[in-house]
Design a protein around this motif. Structure first.
Motif, PDB file in Angstrom:
ATOM      1  N   MET A   1      43.696  39.965  44.741  1.00  0.00           N
ATOM      2  CA  MET A   1      45.095  40.199  44.988  1.00  0.00           C
ATOM      3  C   MET A   1      45.943  38.994  44.582  1.00  0.00           C
ATOM      4  N   LYS A   2      45.410  37.787  44.838  1.00  0.00           N
ATOM      5  CA  LYS A   2      46.144  36.580  44.456  1.00  0.00           C
ATOM      6  C   LYS A   2      46.285  36.487  42.944  1.00  0.00           C
ATOM      7  N   ASP A   3      45.307  37.029  42.212  1.00  0.00           N
ATOM      8  CA  ASP A   3      45.398  37.026  40.750  1.00  0.00           C
ATOM      9  C   ASP A   3      46.590  37.848  40.273  1.00  0.00           C
ATOM     10  N   ILE A   4      46.789  39.001  40.871  1.00  0.00           N
ATOM     11  CA  ILE A   4      47.895  39.876  40.479  1.00  0.00           C
ATOM     12  C   ILE A   4      49.230  39.233  40.828  1.00  0.00           C
ATOM     13  N   ILE A   5      49.316  38.627  42.011  1.00  0.00           N
ATOM     14  CA  ILE A   5      50.556  37.959  42.421  1.00  0.00           C
ATOM     15  C   ILE A   5      50.873  36.818  41.466  1.00  0.00           C
ATOM     16  N   GLU A  59      48.436  30.917  42.535  1.00  0.00           N
ATOM     17  CA  GLU A  59      47.512  29.914  41.998  1.00  0.00           C
ATOM     18  C   GLU A  59      46.871  29.094  43.114  1.00  0.00           C
ATOM     19  N   PHE A  60      47.667  28.666  44.098  1.00  0.00           N
ATOM     20  CA  PHE A  60      47.090  27.911  45.208  1.00  0.00           C
ATOM     21  C   PHE A  60      46.188  28.793  46.065  1.00  0.00           C
ATOM     22  N   GLY A  61      46.505  30.068  46.176  1.00  0.00           N
ATOM     23  CA  GLY A  61      45.648  30.992  46.909  1.00  0.00           C
ATOM     24  C   GLY A  61      44.299  31.175  46.233  1.00  0.00           C
ATOM     25  N   LYS A  62      44.312  31.227  44.910  1.00  0.00           N
ATOM     26  CA  LYS A  62      43.047  31.324  44.177  1.00  0.00           C
ATOM     27  C   LYS A  62      42.220  30.068  44.355  1.00  0.00           C
ATOM     28  N   ALA A  63      42.878  28.906  44.358  1.00  0.00           N
ATOM     29  CA  ALA A  63      42.163  27.647  44.519  1.00  0.00           C
ATOM     30  C   ALA A  63      41.544  27.550  45.926  1.00  0.00           C
ATOM     31  N   ARG A  64      42.278  28.017  46.943  1.00  0.00           N
ATOM     32  CA  ARG A  64      41.748  27.995  48.313  1.00  0.00           C
ATOM     33  C   ARG A  64      40.589  28.956  48.478  1.00  0.00           C
TER      34      ARG A  64
END
Length: 67
Positions: A1-5, A59-64
């Motif tokens: 989901m973070k990828d789409i955002i 991007e920060f969500g993907k990193a976390r």
């Protein structure tokens, strides 16, 4: 989901930046949004800020998530 955002954020941010830069340097908006709607310069600036915020959030969500 973070990828789409993140992807949506990048697209919206780029379209907002193109609108602002087109109005400043070209006299008319650049990008796809100007083909469908007549957005004022402040609207393009708001789109840029919103897109940047969404892209950073994604991007920060993907990193976390990787940690």
């Amino acid at each position: 989901m973070k990828d789409i955002i993140a992807i949506v954020g990048w697209v919206v941010g780029i379209q907002g930046a193109l609108g602002v830069l087109g109005r400043i340097f070209g006299g008319d908006s650049w990008g796809l949004i100007q083909k469908w709607w007549d957005v004022p310069t402040a609207g393009y600036a708001a789109l840029f800020v919103l897109g940047a915020a969404l892209a950073l959030y994604g991007e920060f969500g993907k990193a976390r998530a990787r940690r």
